[in-house]
Design a protein around this motif. Structure first.
Motif, PDB file in Angstrom:
ATOM      1  N   LYS A  29       0.846  -1.230   0.041  1.00 45.08           N
ATOM      2  CA  LYS A  29      -0.047  -0.012   0.075  1.00 45.08           C
ATOM      3  C   LYS A  29       0.756   1.231   0.113  1.00 45.08           C
ATOM      4  N   LYS A  30       1.850   1.158   0.697  1.00 45.57           N
ATOM      5  CA  LYS A  30       3.028   2.126   0.838  1.00 45.57           C
ATOM      6  C   LYS A  30       3.491   2.725  -0.564  1.00 45.57           C
ATOM      7  N   GLU A  31       4.012   1.542  -1.358  1.00 45.49           N
ATOM      8  CA  GLU A  31       4.452   1.513  -2.646  1.00 45.49           C
ATOM      9  C   GLU A  31       3.363   2.439  -3.717  1.00 45.49           C
ATOM     10  N   GLU A  32       2.270   1.674  -3.496  1.00 48.60           N
ATOM     11  CA  GLU A  32       1.210   2.173  -4.303  1.00 48.60           C
ATOM     12  C   GLU A  32       0.757   3.621  -4.270  1.00 48.60           C
ATOM     13  N   PHE A  33       0.693   4.031  -2.958  1.00 51.38           N
ATOM     14  CA  PHE A  33       0.547   5.294  -2.511  1.00 51.38           C
ATOM     15  C   PHE A  33       1.611   6.435  -3.034  1.00 51.38           C
ATOM     16  N   ILE A  34       2.914   5.939  -2.787  1.00 56.71           N
ATOM     17  CA  ILE A  34       4.188   6.863  -3.202  1.00 56.71           C
ATOM     18  C   ILE A  34       4.013   6.834  -4.692  1.00 56.71           C
ATOM     19  N   ALA A  35       3.628   5.853  -5.384  1.00 59.68           N
ATOM     20  CA  ALA A  35       3.457   5.840  -7.214  1.00 59.68           C
ATOM     21  C   ALA A  35       2.584   6.759  -7.429  1.00 59.68           C
ATOM     22  N   ARG A  36       1.459   6.932  -6.880  1.00 57.10           N
ATOM     23  CA  ARG A  36       0.266   7.768  -7.041  1.00 57.10           C
ATOM     24  C   ARG A  36       0.451   9.068  -6.826  1.00 57.10           C
ATOM     25  N   MET A  37       1.118   9.499  -5.789  1.00 55.25           N
ATOM     26  CA  MET A  37       1.548  10.649  -5.636  1.00 55.25           C
ATOM     27  C   MET A  37       2.533  11.201  -6.460  1.00 55.25           C
ATOM     28  N   ARG A  38       3.495  10.360  -6.793  1.00 52.86           N
ATOM     29  CA  ARG A  38       4.450  10.863  -7.841  1.00 52.86           C
ATOM     30  C   ARG A  38       3.851  11.242  -9.188  1.00 52.86           C
ATOM     31  N   LYS A  39       3.130  10.354  -9.233  1.00 53.81           N
ATOM     32  CA  LYS A  39       2.137  10.710 -10.825  1.00 53.81           C
ATOM     33  C   LYS A  39       1.275  11.914 -10.769  1.00 53.81           C
ATOM     34  N   ASP A  51       1.579   7.238   9.381  1.00 59.40           N
ATOM     35  CA  ASP A  51       1.661   8.636  10.221  1.00 59.40           C
ATOM     36  C   ASP A  51       2.170   9.572   9.128  1.00 59.40           C
ATOM     37  N   LEU A  52       2.954   9.232   8.362  1.00 58.73           N
ATOM     38  CA  LEU A  52       3.451  10.262   7.552  1.00 58.73           C
ATOM     39  C   LEU A  52       2.561  10.590   6.178  1.00 58.73           C
ATOM     40  N   LYS A  53       1.619   9.573   6.008  1.00 59.19           N
ATOM     41  CA  LYS A  53       1.096   9.799   4.793  1.00 59.19           C
ATOM     42  C   LYS A  53      -0.022  10.821   4.942  1.00 59.19           C
ATOM     43  N   ASP A  54      -0.544  11.272   5.906  1.00 60.09           N
ATOM     44  CA  ASP A  54      -1.329  12.551   6.129  1.00 60.09           C
ATOM     45  C   ASP A  54      -0.728  13.778   5.850  1.00 60.09           C
ATOM     46  N   GLY A  55       0.548  13.815   6.257  1.00 64.76           N
ATOM     47  CA  GLY A  55       1.353  15.101   5.837  1.00 64.76           C
ATOM     48  C   GLY A  55       1.451  15.071   4.498  1.00 64.76           C
ATOM     49  N   VAL A  56       1.773  13.950   3.583  1.00 64.03           N
ATOM     50  CA  VAL A  56       1.952  14.040   2.200  1.00 64.03           C
ATOM     51  C   VAL A  56       0.597  14.437   1.734  1.00 64.03           C
ATOM     52  N   GLU A  57      -0.466  13.925   2.099  1.00 65.70           N
ATOM     53  CA  GLU A  57      -1.753  14.396   1.488  1.00 65.70           C
ATOM     54  C   GLU A  57      -1.930  15.876   1.551  1.00 65.70           C
ATOM     55  N   ASP A  58      -1.677  16.201   2.629  1.00 61.92           N
ATOM     56  CA  ASP A  58      -1.819  17.770   3.066  1.00 61.92           C
ATOM     57  C   ASP A  58      -0.907  18.740   2.297  1.00 61.92           C
ATOM     58  N   ALA A  59       0.533  18.137   2.058  1.00 64.55           N
ATOM     59  CA  ALA A  59       1.115  18.977   1.386  1.00 64.55           C
ATOM     60  C   ALA A  59       0.756  18.810  -0.309  1.00 64.55           C
ATOM     61  N   TRP A  60       0.204  17.817  -0.866  1.00 61.91           N
ATOM     62  CA  TRP A  60      -0.323  17.576  -2.306  1.00 61.91           C
ATOM     63  C   TRP A  60      -1.642  18.718  -2.296  1.00 61.91           C
ATOM     64  N   LYS A  61      -2.476  18.697  -1.166  1.00 62.67           N
ATOM     65  CA  LYS A  61      -3.513  19.770  -1.233  1.00 62.67           C
ATOM     66  C   LYS A  61      -2.931  21.225  -1.308  1.00 62.67           C
ATOM     67  N   SER A  62      -2.136  21.532  -0.722  1.00 58.40           N
ATOM     68  CA  SER A  62      -1.384  22.842  -0.405  1.00 58.40           C
ATOM     69  C   SER A  62      -0.878  22.978  -1.811  1.00 58.40           C
ATOM     70  N   LEU A  63      -0.243  22.044  -2.557  1.00 60.71           N
ATOM     71  CA  LEU A  63       0.285  22.396  -4.068  1.00 60.71           C
ATOM     72  C   LEU A  63      -0.800  22.551  -4.824  1.00 60.71           C
ATOM     73  N   ALA A  64      -1.638  21.879  -4.888  1.00 63.11           N
ATOM     74  CA  ALA A  64      -2.605  21.726  -6.059  1.00 63.11           C
ATOM     75  C   ALA A  64      -3.674  23.127  -5.884  1.00 63.11           C
ATOM     76  N   THR A  65      -3.729  23.564  -4.512  1.00 62.93           N
ATOM     77  CA  THR A  65      -4.455  24.691  -4.223  1.00 62.93           C
ATOM     78  C   THR A  65      -3.396  26.070  -4.876  1.00 62.93           C
ATOM     79  N   ALA A  66      -2.190  26.166  -4.551  1.00 61.50           N
ATOM     80  CA  ALA A  66      -1.409  26.984  -4.910  1.00 61.50           C
ATOM     81  C   ALA A  66      -1.318  27.057  -6.487  1.00 61.50           C
ATOM     82  N   PHE A  67      -1.288  25.869  -7.246  1.00 59.59           N
ATOM     83  CA  PHE A  67      -1.490  25.854  -8.515  1.00 59.59           C
ATOM     84  C   PHE A  67      -2.726  26.608  -8.909  1.00 59.59           C
TER      85      PHE A  67
END
Length: 101
Positions: free
Chosen positions: A4-14, A76-92
């Protein structure tokens, strides 16, 4: 077997790669249009660009942290990555919507 970790990382990178591609296309349009815009518009563009770049850097760092995290800590770190993604998408979205006016 992919975890699940690898899938999540791959999805975030994509998602980051896709957003970077869109950013590059929009950035080129903005910068071409800025040649005929006011100095204030150029300054505002630069502020939005720097914000986007900061959020992108933060997200990339969080993805690296996630990659090296143990199987027990990654959730535990996954939530931080998701929050960072939301911030990046919002900035865009803010940058692109402002400069499409």
């Amino acid at each position: 077997m992919v975890t699940k970790k690898e899938e999540f990382i791959a999805r975030m990178r994509k998602q980051v790669d896709e957003l970077n591609y869109r950013w590059s296309r929009e950035r080129d349009k903005f910068e071409a249009g800025l040649q005929h815009a006011s100095a204030d518009a150029g300054k505002e563009y630069e502020v939005k660009r720097q914000a986007y770049l900061k959020f992108r850097k933060d997200l990339k760092e969080k993805i690296v942290d996630l990659e090296v995290a143990g199987e027990n800590a990654w959730d535990d770190l996954k939530d931080g990555v998701e929050d960072a993604w939301k911030s990046l998408a919002t900035a865009f979205d803010k940058a692109t919507s402002h400069f499409k006016k």
